[in-house]
Scaffold this motif. Sequence first.
Motif, short mmCIF file in Angstrom:
data_model
loop_
_atom_site.label_atom_id
_atom_site.label_comp_id
_atom_site.label_asym_id
_atom_site.label_seq_id
_atom_site.Cartn_x
_atom_site.Cartn_y
_atom_site.Cartn_z
N ALA A 99 21.60 -17.48 33.98
CA ALA A 99 21.19 -18.89 34.87
C ALA A 99 19.98 -18.99 35.70
O ALA A 99 19.39 -20.36 35.46
N PHE A 100 19.21 -18.11 36.03
CA PHE A 100 18.19 -18.04 36.68
C PHE A 100 17.01 -18.25 35.97
O PHE A 100 16.51 -19.41 36.62
N ARG A 101 17.18 -18.19 34.46
CA ARG A 101 15.15 -18.32 33.64
C ARG A 101 16.10 -19.85 33.68
O ARG A 101 15.07 -20.99 33.20
N SER A 102 17.45 -20.68 33.41
CA SER A 102 17.13 -22.09 33.39
C SER A 102 17.19 -22.51 34.42
O SER A 102 17.28 -23.98 34.16
N ILE A 103 17.17 -22.36 35.54
CA ILE A 103 16.60 -22.75 36.56
C ILE A 103 15.50 -22.96 36.45
O ILE A 103 14.72 -24.22 36.91
N CYS A 104 14.53 -21.97 37.05
CA CYS A 104 12.97 -21.91 37.44
C CYS A 104 11.87 -21.51 36.18
O CYS A 104 11.45 -21.13 36.27
N GLY A 105 12.93 -21.52 34.45
CA GLY A 105 12.84 -21.00 33.97
C GLY A 105 11.75 -19.12 33.59
O GLY A 105 12.27 -18.82 34.94
N GLU A 106 11.21 -18.90 32.28
CA GLU A 106 11.05 -18.21 32.26
C GLU A 106 10.53 -17.18 33.49
O GLU A 106 10.39 -16.17 33.55
N ASP A 107 8.77 -17.77 33.23
CA ASP A 107 8.21 -16.75 34.28
C ASP A 107 8.68 -17.24 35.57
O ASP A 107 7.60 -16.29 36.75
N GLY A 108 10.06 -18.10 36.06
CA GLY A 108 10.11 -17.81 37.74
C GLY A 108 11.24 -17.13 37.83
O GLY A 108 11.61 -16.87 38.63
N VAL A 109 11.41 -16.21 36.71
CA VAL A 109 12.16 -14.91 37.00
C VAL A 109 11.67 -13.80 37.07
O VAL A 109 10.98 -13.48 35.88
N SER A 110 11.24 -12.11 37.73
CA SER A 110 10.75 -10.89 37.65
C SER A 110 12.05 -9.91 37.28
O SER A 110 12.05 -10.02 38.84
N LEU A 111 11.55 -9.27 36.52
CA LEU A 111 12.81 -8.18 37.01
C LEU A 111 11.10 -6.88 37.28
O LEU A 111 11.38 -6.31 37.61
N GLY A 112 9.97 -7.04 37.27
CA GLY A 112 8.93 -6.06 36.77
C GLY A 112 8.64 -5.24 38.28
O GLY A 112 9.05 -5.74 39.23
N GLU A 113 9.02 -4.02 37.97
CA GLU A 113 8.66 -2.73 38.93
C GLU A 113 7.50 -3.55 39.94
O GLU A 113 7.94 -3.32 41.18
N ALA A 114 5.97 -3.75 39.96
CA ALA A 114 5.53 -3.63 40.42
C ALA A 114 5.44 -4.98 41.38
O ALA A 114 5.93 -5.46 42.57
N ILE A 115 5.90 -6.04 41.04
CA ILE A 115 6.29 -7.13 41.80
C ILE A 115 7.61 -7.05 42.49
O ILE A 115 7.40 -7.54 43.73
N ARG A 116 8.79 -6.21 42.39
CA ARG A 116 9.54 -5.69 42.52
C ARG A 116 8.98 -4.83 44.45
O ARG A 116 9.77 -5.87 45.90
N GLU A 117 8.33 -4.58 43.72
CA GLU A 117 8.24 -3.70 44.62
C GLU A 117 7.15 -4.85 45.71
O GLU A 117 6.84 -4.41 47.06
N GLN A 118 5.67 -5.40 45.24
CA GLN A 118 5.63 -6.31 46.24
C GLN A 118 6.44 -7.19 47.18
O GLN A 118 6.19 -7.31 48.35
N HIS A 119 7.29 -7.63 46.59
CA HIS A 119 8.64 -8.49 47.32
C HIS A 119 9.82 -7.46 48.37
O HIS A 119 9.98 -7.95 48.89
#
Lengths: 496, 254
Positions: A41-61
């Motif tokens: 559902a998230f991806r259909s709202i923000c697009g594929e690259d609008g959702v991130s599960l990557g560890e580095a990205i999550r840690e940054q945030h």
Amino acid sequence: MFFVMTPSRRLLSLRRSLVHCRGVSVENTGRKAAVDRVLSAFRSICGEDGVSLGEAIREQHGKDESVHRCRPPDVVVFPHCVEEVSALAKICHDNNLPIIPFGTGTGLEGGVGAVKGGVCFSLRNMEQILDLHPEDFDVTVEPGVTRKALNSHLRDTGLWFPVDPGADASLCGMAATSASGTNAVRYGTMRENVMNLEVVLSDGTVIHTAGKGRRPRKTSAGYNLTNLFVGSEGTLGIITKTTLRLYGIPEAMVSAVCSFPSVQAAVDSTVQILQAGIPIARIEFLDDVMIDACNKFSSLSYPVAPTLFLEFHGSERSLEEQVTMAEEITQSNEGSDFQWARDTETRNRLWKARHDAWYAAQALRPGSKAYSTDVCVPLSRLPQIIVETKKDLLESRLTGPIAGHVGDGNFHCLMVVDPDDLDEQHRVHLFAERLARRALALDGTCTGEHGVGLGKRALLCEEVGPLAIQVMQGLKDSLDPKNLMNPGKILLNGGF
Amino acid sequence: MSGRVLVGVKRVIDYAVKIRVKPDNSGVVTDGVKHSMNPFCEIAVEEAVKLKEKKLIKEVVAVSCGPQQSQETIRTALAMGADRGIHVEVSGKDYETLGPLQVSKILAALAKKEDAQLIILGKQAIDDDCNQTGQMTAALLDWPQGTFASEVSMDGAQVKVVREIDGGLETIKINTPAVLTADLRLNTPRYATLPNIMKAKKKKIANVKPADLGVDLTSRLEVLRVDEPPQRQAGMKVETVEDLVEKLRDTGMV
């Protein structure tokens, strides 16, 4: 921390923590399942690259510029507009997922840590500067717009937004933390300069706190919702637009530096300068330890003594008046070495010490981490609290050079700590609590500009008292009954 | 000496804007995009105004070539302290193909008409990065040039210019009238403040057509295509040093 761990207590607390762990891990599993459910559902709202599960990205945030450890969210989403924010929030609400808004991650109180996991809303893609009205001195910006970006955009209009917390922070983030800065003494803090907000509530409802598009310079219309959300640190809603009050760029600026034989003399000068009606723009205090650090770091040679850094804004003629009066006042308080400068290059050199303070403090002990305290007291109490604090620092064997916005009665001890010395960190923690309580005892606040975040929730209770906390909790329960908005911040709720 | 300085100011897309290429690859998107004065032109204006404040020159005239909106750029120069402006009207197809050669012909003609003692320009524009207008203008006028100036000082009828060059700094002395182009470290431009913006509204901007100056705007260049730089590809991880060397050989890098 202070009671004795008897064997039975140890067993009890072990059992409690096991149950807690199991409870937490059940909670974790439940939440992880919920996140998996909503990803498409998230991806259909923000697009594929609008959702991130990557560890580095999550840690940054999951961290900001505070000493609080990283608490990564389960997923980071990057909405592009308020409609997407609203749709995402609604999904989080329906699935009981915590929502953590994220601007630039430059906060100092751990406000973005996802203590219960959940969804981080990184708002950096919403970076439009909308609705600039130079004739009315207002502009509306989205959360991805930083303070420096706005001022660069405004440079040809003769206007600027003066609130300057140091970092190049998101303006909506500054609204969320009620940020302030070195020139609050003249231009005010975010509280005085936010005219309207667009906010997405925990269930996706979008409101405009002063009405859509409204920007009168003053209003008596209804409850002041705008200032309810200013300083709410993401616990009441996601700020997606802020309308800001702008000011004319100063015609000219003069910077000055002056040393004093004592903290009292420096603060007395500050009080007298303000009482003389001089519209001083910045008045910063550095104690002798701080000046010494700055001298070493930037190869300067300021006298190692309590020092004031002053900045005056105005027309050429008014500057002359202001500087002359200020110089007289400092001299009457045994100030010495009064230097001042008009052109940009020399002004920057004069103020270099103040600008480099944070780094100079850390350079005192290479490899150290820095933590800033943030108390604020009425002006007349400033000499007392600074003197008592310096005594406490000596007795606690801590390194804590002091830099402060004395015009507001606000000062920071830049605590420089060895990250591997747990005992020292513990002493810093206790020192900071004593300092906060000292400020409270002198009619002040435990946080002048940085916010409550994770670390000052208990102090907030002491500061405003249980009845006011109840009112705050009532507001929180009314706007966010499921406690999804940035859980664990400001209020000690949710059993956290 | 007239004591008059001409400063060229170019209206360009603001440096903070994310540039996008038009879908038909004919150019970049300019509609609805924020424009402002080229940063090197700001430095040029600042230097001219500083010279006037030091009473070394008498009048600063800001010149811009372009459509109606170029007047905003001239107004910014006036708010910074220029005395009057000249707007050379160039619009439509002529504006799309306007380049350094035509602009230098215009500036040369204006310099003669206004009896200018100095022309100060930015070293280059941030949209085309040509770095040609100053040099071409000097050549057309047969005037000396002090380009990439990081320091300018007047010495009677001569100008001492410290130039930023590849090897370091070069100091030259040239006779006036001359053309100077401003480099980054020449000065820090002042902000336009509200009172000065108000005063600037009263300053005059004259309208001139290129034909009046006897300048032919025909371009000798034709832009065939504009493309974005290639998208950065994802990197790949390899397990061992041998793999790395093999990959480097495969892609012809080693």
